[in-house]
Enzyme design. Structure first.
Site, PDB file in Angstrom:
ATOM      1  N   SER A  89       0.805  -1.094   0.171  1.00 21.59           N
ATOM      2  CA  SER A  89       0.018   0.133  -0.135  1.00 21.59           C
ATOM      3  C   SER A  89       0.898   1.170   0.072  1.00 21.59           C
ATOM      4  O   SER A  89       1.609   1.655  -0.968  1.00 21.59           O
ATOM      5  CB  SER A  89      -1.022  -0.013   1.302  1.00 21.59           C
ATOM      6  OG  SER A  89      -1.850   0.892   0.971  1.00 21.59           O
ATOM      7  N   ASP A 232      -2.471   6.271  -3.374  1.00 24.03           N
ATOM      8  CA  ASP A 232      -1.327   5.738  -2.768  1.00 24.03           C
ATOM      9  C   ASP A 232      -0.642   4.484  -3.471  1.00 24.03           C
ATOM     10  O   ASP A 232      -1.274   4.415  -4.938  1.00 24.03           O
ATOM     11  CB  ASP A 232      -1.699   5.046  -1.229  1.00 24.03           C
ATOM     12  CG  ASP A 232      -2.818   3.989  -1.503  1.00 24.03           C
ATOM     13  OD1 ASP A 232      -3.515   3.998  -2.268  1.00 24.03           O
ATOM     14  OD2 ASP A 232      -2.999   3.266  -0.181  1.00 24.03           O
TER      15      ASP A 232
END
Length: 448
Positions: A89, A232
């Site tokens: 992530s 992200d």
């Protein structure tokens, strides 16, 4: 041995393919049809290969969808027993991770993760004979299936100008195209995939987004009215940049969008986490909305949404879940729905956000070894009541709600820290609350 799974699956620096192989074997013991995707990280293919080898050797079947955003993996998991996303992530490029999703697109909860973890730690694997080794397939339509579903469920009438910052990550394959298909004029930046994240680090914060923010500010000096959407490393999150080139306050944006969803759908239940600002309570007070707070993490939010039939839930970080579409956190869909909100109100983003009051948020993290966290939190709960003159909420850590603000003390799920976060309506009160919270944690550590 400590837990493999944290608050968002397995995530670690220099993730070993040996671990990935064992995860694959453990998954294959319980689930036979598996879909696997990955983000752009340089170790992604290595981890996918090891994971796949474990699944096949355990007798499972693997369908690979290659590099995709996490919401694409979660959406496509509905056709399989389980979905696995290889991603870290927002973490730096040297990290990688493994996150599991059920066939509803919901990330595994602690019970489901514990079952996999127990198999791994006990090495209770089943390695099949040569004639029972599973097969591997490839699905080239996974992204298209997801995009078609989103296009059917999002309607934007205004022709927005949008700068999309893809972070050199998997959003490159989806986000600019979806926004364009819905009539936006798109400028995409950091839009070529590179697992080293050479354009900027994958955490979409003010420091990493400075160039994108300056770009929007410059574009709008000529009256172009661009807004920004930034992702992200796996596009399960979204942050927005307003027409003045400012990073939208996370809590204000969450409150504004929550109000929009209530007014649009009539559903008066909003799910958020214990670390969300009191802004959301005050901004929605006149609508008689029930704000339901959960533990930090998208799994807790999604499960509470299902339990309460809520249409929308989200964390201040920009991890939002839209239950009417699917249950996977989706930064791409969230960005599109921010535009829906602007269309609905016929206002600019900065106009909406500037109407919402600002409060002071302060935070600190205090080193604490994982095996001491439970005792520290017991001390905090037991002694914090007399310090703050209120009984804490213990949904996730200890949250003390006060007349002038609140204090949240909770153990990090991914790092050896106890986190202290406070919010108040002025600097003086916020600093005093933070000092009290830090002092309480340090007293707890000294008492061990």
């Amino acid at each position: 041995m400590g837990r493999l799974f944290g608050t968002s699956g397995i995530r670690m620096k220099n993730l070993s393919p040996k671990i990935a192989y064992k995860v694959g074997l453990a998954v294959a013991k319980k689930y036979k049809k598996v879909v696997v995707g990955r983000d752009t990280r340089t170790t992604g293919k290595l981890i996918e290969t090891a994971l796949t080898a474990g699944i096949l050797n355990g007798g499972g079947e693997v369908t690979t969808i290659n590099i995709v955003p996490t919401p694409v993996l979660g959406f496509n998991a509905r056709n399989y027993d389980v979905g696995i996303m290889i991603t870290a992530s927002h973490n730096p490029p040297e990290y990688n991770g493994i996150k599991l999703f059920n066939k509803n697109g919901l990330a595994f909860n602690k019970k489901e993760e514990d079952e996999i973890e127990e198999i791994i730690f006990k090495e209770d694997f089943i390695e099949v004979e040569w004639h029972s080794v599973g097969e591997i397939w490839e699905d080239s339509r996974a992204i298209r299936n997801y995009m078609e579903h989103i296009l059917k469920n999002v309607e934007i009438n205004e022709k927005f100008n949008v700068v999309i910052d893809c972070a050199n990550a998997s959003a490159c394959l989806v986000s600019p195209y979806l926004f364009t298909d819905l009539g936006c004029h798109v400028i995409s930046v950091n839009s070529h995939m590179d697992g080293r994240f050479i354009g900027r680090l994958p955490e979409p914060d003010e420091k990493n987004l400075k160039k994108t923010m300056d770009m929007i500010k410059g574009l709008n000096m000529s009256g172009d009215n661009y807004i920004g959407i930034a992702h992200d490393g796996d596009a399960d999150r979204m942050v927005a940049i307003d027409e003045k080139g400012r990073l939208a306050d996370f809590d204000k944006l969450l409150a504004a969008f929550s109000r929009y969803m209530v007014e649009k759908t009539g559903n008066k239940k909003i799910v958020t986490t214990v670390d969300a600002s009191m802004i959301i309570d005050e901004y929605l007070k006149d609508l008689d909305v029930e704000i339901i707070r959960t533990k930090v993490g998208d799994v807790a939010v999604a499960e509470e949404m299902i339990k309460n039939s809520a249409v929308f839930g989200g964390e201040p970080s920009g991890t939002w879940i839209h239950a009417d579409i699917h249950l996977t956190p989706d930064g791409i869909l969230s960005g599109l729905r921010v535009l829906e909100m602007l269309d609905f109100y016929n206002k600019k983003l900065y106009e909406i956000l500037d109407e919402i009051p600002s409060y002071v948020n302060l935070r600190e993290k205090i080193p604490c070894e994982d095996d001491k966290k439970e005792k520290v939190m017991s001390y905090v709960i037991e002694n914090g009541e007399s310090l703050f003159k209120t009984v804490p909420e213990t949904v996730d850590g200890a949250r003390f709600n006060l007349e002038n603000g609140w204090v949240l003390i909770r153990p990090s799920g991914t790092e050896p820290y106890i986190r202290v976060r406070v919010e108040a309506k002025n600097n003086k009160d916020a600093k005093e609350l933070l000092e009290k919270g830090i002092k309480l944690v340090k007293e707890a550590l000294s008492a061990l």
